[in-house]
Design an enzyme around this catalytic site. Structure first.
Site, PDB file in Angstrom:
ATOM      1  N   LYS A 170       0.863  -1.189   0.000  1.00  0.00           N
ATOM      2  CA  LYS A 170       0.000   0.000   0.000  1.00  0.00           C
ATOM      3  C   LYS A 170       0.902   1.243   0.000  1.00  0.00           C
ATOM      4  O   LYS A 170       1.508   1.586   1.015  1.00  0.00           O
ATOM      5  CB  LYS A 170      -0.899   0.045   1.247  1.00  0.00           C
ATOM      6  CG  LYS A 170      -1.986   1.107   1.099  1.00  0.00           C
ATOM      7  CD  LYS A 170      -2.425   1.748   2.383  1.00  0.00           C
ATOM      8  CE  LYS A 170      -1.573   2.860   2.876  1.00  0.00           C
ATOM      9  NZ  LYS A 170      -1.440   4.044   1.997  1.00  0.00           N
ATOM     10  N   GLY A 201      -4.673   3.144  -1.369  1.00  0.00           N
ATOM     11  CA  GLY A 201      -5.807   3.553  -0.536  1.00  0.00           C
ATOM     12  C   GLY A 201      -5.357   4.366   0.660  1.00  0.00           C
ATOM     13  O   GLY A 201      -4.198   4.770   0.750  1.00  0.00           O
ATOM     14  N   GLY A 203      -4.410   5.182   4.532  1.00  0.00           N
ATOM     15  CA  GLY A 203      -3.698   4.485   5.598  1.00  0.00           C
ATOM     16  C   GLY A 203      -4.585   4.123   6.771  1.00  0.00           C
ATOM     17  O   GLY A 203      -4.555   2.990   7.274  1.00  0.00           O
ATOM     18  N   GLY A 207      -4.581   0.614   5.597  1.00  0.00           N
ATOM     19  CA  GLY A 207      -3.286   0.377   6.261  1.00  0.00           C
ATOM     20  C   GLY A 207      -3.513  -0.323   7.596  1.00  0.00           C
ATOM     21  O   GLY A 207      -2.854  -1.316   7.932  1.00  0.00           O
ATOM     22  N   GLU A 245      10.159   1.678  10.305  1.00  0.00           N
ATOM     23  CA  GLU A 245      11.168   2.687   9.959  1.00  0.00           C
ATOM     24  C   GLU A 245      10.475   4.032  10.118  1.00  0.00           C
ATOM     25  O   GLU A 245       9.618   4.384   9.316  1.00  0.00           O
ATOM     26  CB  GLU A 245      11.628   2.500   8.495  1.00  0.00           C
ATOM     27  CG  GLU A 245      12.317   1.194   8.210  1.00  0.00           C
ATOM     28  CD  GLU A 245      13.726   1.143   8.783  1.00  0.00           C
ATOM     29  OE1 GLU A 245      14.298   2.186   9.139  1.00  0.00           O
ATOM     30  OE2 GLU A 245      14.259   0.024   8.901  1.00  0.00           O
ATOM     31  N   CYS A 279      14.064  11.265   6.138  1.00  0.00           N
ATOM     32  CA  CYS A 279      13.993  10.819   7.536  1.00  0.00           C
ATOM     33  C   CYS A 279      15.356  10.846   8.219  1.00  0.00           C
ATOM     34  O   CYS A 279      15.463  11.104   9.404  1.00  0.00           O
ATOM     35  CB  CYS A 279      13.412   9.413   7.594  1.00  0.00           C
ATOM     36  SG  CYS A 279      14.262   8.294   6.489  1.00  0.00           S
ATOM     37  N   GLU A 379      10.679  16.546  14.751  1.00  0.00           N
ATOM     38  CA  GLU A 379      11.032  16.366  13.345  1.00  0.00           C
ATOM     39  C   GLU A 379      10.222  17.361  12.520  1.00  0.00           C
ATOM     40  O   GLU A 379       8.988  17.369  12.573  1.00  0.00           O
ATOM     41  CB  GLU A 379      10.683  14.935  12.912  1.00  0.00           C
ATOM     42  CG  GLU A 379      11.073  14.671  11.482  1.00  0.00           C
ATOM     43  CD  GLU A 379      10.660  13.281  11.000  1.00  0.00           C
ATOM     44  OE1 GLU A 379       9.489  12.910  11.179  1.00  0.00           O
ATOM     45  OE2 GLU A 379      11.510  12.570  10.442  1.00  0.00           O
TER      46      GLU A 379
HETATM   47  P1  NAD Z   1       2.666   8.797   7.354  1.00  0.00           P
HETATM   48  O1  NAD Z   1       2.900   8.066   8.609  1.00  0.00           O
HETATM   49  O2  NAD Z   1       1.606   9.826   7.323  1.00  0.00           O
HETATM   50  O3  NAD Z   1       2.304   7.787   6.179  1.00  0.00           O
HETATM   51  C1  NAD Z   1       3.114   6.678   5.862  1.00  0.00           C
HETATM   52  C2  NAD Z   1       2.231   5.561   5.346  1.00  0.00           C
HETATM   53  O4  NAD Z   1       1.410   5.107   6.418  1.00  0.00           O
HETATM   54  C3  NAD Z   1       1.274   5.984   4.242  1.00  0.00           C
HETATM   55  O5  NAD Z   1       1.156   4.934   3.304  1.00  0.00           O
HETATM   56  C4  NAD Z   1      -0.035   6.180   4.980  1.00  0.00           C
HETATM   57  O6  NAD Z   1      -1.152   6.010   4.164  1.00  0.00           O
HETATM   58  C5  NAD Z   1       0.052   5.096   6.039  1.00  0.00           C
HETATM   59  N1  NAD Z   1      -0.735   5.316   7.243  1.00  0.00           N
HETATM   60  C6  NAD Z   1      -1.091   6.496   7.806  1.00  0.00           C
HETATM   61  N2  NAD Z   1      -1.807   6.270   8.925  1.00  0.00           N
HETATM   62  C7  NAD Z   1      -1.881   4.927   9.077  1.00  0.00           C
HETATM   63  C8  NAD Z   1      -2.475   4.076  10.056  1.00  0.00           C
HETATM   64  N3  NAD Z   1      -3.159   4.558  11.090  1.00  0.00           N
HETATM   65  N4  NAD Z   1      -2.348   2.738   9.901  1.00  0.00           N
HETATM   66  C9  NAD Z   1      -1.671   2.211   8.859  1.00  0.00           C
HETATM   67  N5  NAD Z   1      -1.095   2.992   7.897  1.00  0.00           N
HETATM   68  C10 NAD Z   1      -1.201   4.310   8.014  1.00  0.00           C
HETATM   69  O7  NAD Z   1       4.082   9.390   6.939  1.00  0.00           O
HETATM   70  P2  NAD Z   1       4.436  10.283   5.689  1.00  0.00           P
HETATM   71  O8  NAD Z   1       3.963  11.654   5.944  1.00  0.00           O
HETATM   72  O9  NAD Z   1       4.017   9.613   4.428  1.00  0.00           O
HETATM   73  O10 NAD Z   1       6.041  10.210   5.741  1.00  0.00           O
HETATM   74  C11 NAD Z   1       6.788  11.036   6.511  1.00  0.00           C
HETATM   75  C12 NAD Z   1       7.275  10.336   7.760  1.00  0.00           C
HETATM   76  O11 NAD Z   1       7.925   9.111   7.430  1.00  0.00           O
HETATM   77  C13 NAD Z   1       8.325  11.125   8.498  1.00  0.00           C
HETATM   78  O12 NAD Z   1       8.069  11.080   9.872  1.00  0.00           O
HETATM   79  C14 NAD Z   1       9.613  10.415   8.170  1.00  0.00           C
HETATM   80  O13 NAD Z   1      10.647  10.607   9.089  1.00  0.00           O
HETATM   81  C15 NAD Z   1       9.175   9.021   8.087  1.00  0.00           C
HETATM   82  N6  NAD Z   1      10.111   8.237   7.266  1.00  0.00           N
HETATM   83  C16 NAD Z   1      10.930   7.333   7.870  1.00  0.00           C
HETATM   84  C17 NAD Z   1      11.851   6.622   7.112  1.00  0.00           C
HETATM   85  C18 NAD Z   1      12.769   5.622   7.715  1.00  0.00           C
HETATM   86  O14 NAD Z   1      13.314   4.808   6.976  1.00  0.00           O
HETATM   87  N7  NAD Z   1      12.973   5.623   9.000  1.00  0.00           N
HETATM   88  C19 NAD Z   1      11.908   6.820   5.749  1.00  0.00           C
HETATM   89  C20 NAD Z   1      11.066   7.759   5.180  1.00  0.00           C
HETATM   90  C21 NAD Z   1      10.153   8.442   5.955  1.00  0.00           C
END
Ligand code: NAD
Length: 472
Positions: A170, A201, A203, A207, A245, A279, A379
């Site tokens: 997803k 779709g 999250g 998700g 991650e 990140c 962050e």
């Molecule tokens: P996000 O958490 O909003 O979304 C990430 C994914 O999770 C998306 O596919 C989203 O649809 C899904 N999601 C959101 N809520 C969910 C839930 N309740 N249950 C299951 N899935 C859900 O993050 P973002 O805004 O897309 O990305 C930015 C964040 O990601 C930053 O905090 C960044 O540091 C982190 N990040 C970490 C790494 C790493 O490798 N550590 C890499 C890239 C980004």
């Protein structure tokens, strides 16, 4: 417009259960550039049952077959580099040269690295009277973010394929188009049906549903710490494996004998890569107080190289934020830094002078930042560098470790040995010593609230394996 009406399930493009879609916006010009389905829970059910059906076949595939698939995948990514890079620049706003190199080049190399790892991987070993056997964990659910979209997908898909697992992906709603190109590639390279499934779709809806699904053996999540916590909670009742991650607020530390000019130069690129939406960005610069003036001078004199602009211009190094929401969030942090009394060295509020549309912010630097300030702790996920000074190197270490996160870090010193010793004291998953480059074969992952588990390299493969002991 890139419009996808179907999901990729069980080796076929199929209509989703609902007709609702998710629009994709280009953050540079605010135009709608694509649409993907908003899949529902019944689409996830179909994908899980396809992955379950494919598991006995793929888990028994020969190592040679897996190596061939991984090499074909890497070749196809290479073949479609320009299309993938243009797509990612359009949906994320990443400067195009960086898109080609990091957004597409890195996943291509990561994929190939797993073909190489498989050549010598020991699946069995004998320990006294036991045969220890490594086996694929099963059906995996992948939930990925928008910032390095294809890299974060491949960081899961490539080791899972190598391990013999089957999967449902997803992607994020902000940058899903590259995942549809990847599904086209998967379809072309002859992967058995059901091994790779794509359900786009929301999250909070699918998700979470994937995370709690009893047909899923493992969920691998990359994204924000808050969503990662929700995934862990949803997954807990089925005791599936969860790897996370998450976010970061990484420290970039100059020891007292470091070269201030080099520290100043590298501080900008370490923080502003992918417009700060990284990140592992080195967002907290920690320098000796006697070095402050010189380092700040270097930063100010070089920051205009990062003037925000059109990511399709080959010279642009800083593009827009991915969305209006992200632009507002980063701007709020800049306002908070000003309110909290940090010294604004460069940038600040409002659109960059040369632009009047797009979700841009000004690359910003704050000095005199102290540990109680919000911009030190949280962050920001945008081009905002915060600088703090120290008197003793013990204080430098305590500042470096003063974070709920521990994803990345850097240390600079005239002595490699001294820098390595300092790196060992940092509570974080990766440290660059004197500019040491990112290595696709080295494990990547977080300490503390930056996550659990590791991606990339051998450790990234082992996350997808169960270990069985057969006593003889
Ligand atoms: P996000 O958490 O909003 O979304 C990430 C994914 O999770 C998306 O596919 C989203 O649809 C899904 N999601 C959101 N809520 C969910 C839930 N309740 N249950 C299951 N899935 C859900 O993050 P973002 O805004 O897309 O990305 C930015 C964040 O990601 C930053 O905090 C960044 O540091 C982190 N990040 C970490 C790494 C790493 O490798 N550590 C890499 C890239 C980004």
């Amino acid at each position: 417009m890139q419009v996808y009406e179907k999901l990729y399930i069980d080796g076929k493009w199929v209509m989703p259960s609902s007709t609702t879609g998710i629009e994709v916006t280009n953050p540079t010009n605010e135009q709608i550039i694509g649409k993907v389905p908003a899949g529902g829970t019944s689409d996830v059910d179909l994908a899980v049952s396809a992955a379950k059906k494919a598991f006995p076949i793929w888990s028994k595939s020969s190592i040679e077959e897996r190596i061939n698939i991984l090499n074909s995948l890497s070749n196809e990514i290479k073949e479609r580099t320009e299309e993938l890079a243009q797509t990612i620049t359009a949906e994320v706003g990443t400067p195009i040269e960086y898109s080609r190199m990091a957004m597409v080049g890195t996943p291509r190399v990561v994929t190939r690295s797993y073909a190489k790892i498989l050549e010598n991987f020991e699946w069995e070993e004998e320990v006294r009277n036991s045969l220890i056997v490594k086996e694929p964990i099963g059906v995996c659910a992948f939930i990925t973010p928008w910032n390095f979209p294809l890299h974060q997908i491949i960081g899961k898909v490539a080791p899972a394929l190598a391990a013999g697992c089957t999967m449902i992906l997803k992607p994020s709603k902000e940058a899903p188009l590259n995942a549809f190109l990847l599904a086209e590639i998967m379809d072309k390279i002859g992967l058995p049906k059901g091994v790779f499934n794509l359900v786009s779709g929301h999250g909070s809806e699918i998700g979470e549903y994937m995370s709690k699904h009893s047909g899923v053996d493992m969920v691998s999540f990359t994204g924000s710490t808050n969503a990662g916590i929700r995934v862990s909670q949803a997954a807990a009742p089925t005791v599936k494996r969860v790897t996370l991650e998450l976010g970061g607020k990484s420290a970039n530390v100059a020891l007292k004998d470091a070269d201030p000019i080099l520290v100043g130069k590298m501080a900008i690129s370490g923080c502003y890569q992918n417009s700060g939406q990284t990140c592992s960005a080195l967002t907290r610069l920690i320098i000796p107080s006697e070095m402050k003036e010189e380092v700040c001078q270097v930063i100010i004199s070089r920051i205009e190289r990062y003037t925000a602009g059109d990511p399709l211009d080959e010279n642009t190094r800083c593009g827009p934020m991915v969305s209006l929401k992200q632009q507002e969030s980063v701007s709020n942090y800049i306002q908070t830094g000003i309110n909290e009394g940090a010294t604004l060295l460069s940038g600040g509020l409002g659109m960059p002078d040369n632009l009047d549309s797009g979700f841009f912010v000004k690359p910003t630097v704050f000095a005199d930042v102290s540990p109680e300030m919000t911009i030190w702790k949280e962050e920001i996920f945008g081009p905002v560098l915060v600088i703090a000074t120290y008197e003793s190197e013990e204080e430098a270490l305590s500042l470096a470790n003063d974070s709920i996160y521990g994803l990345s870090g850097a240390v600079w010193s005239a002595s490699q040995e001294k820098a390595i010793n300092f790196a060992k004291e940092m509570r974080t998953g990766q440290v660059s010593v004197n500019g040491g480059h990112f290595n696709v074969s080295a494990p990547f992952g977080g300490y503390k609230m930056s996550g659990n588990g590791r991606e990339l390299g051998l450790q990234g493969l082992e996350e997808f394996l169960e270990v069985k002991s057969i006593q003889l």
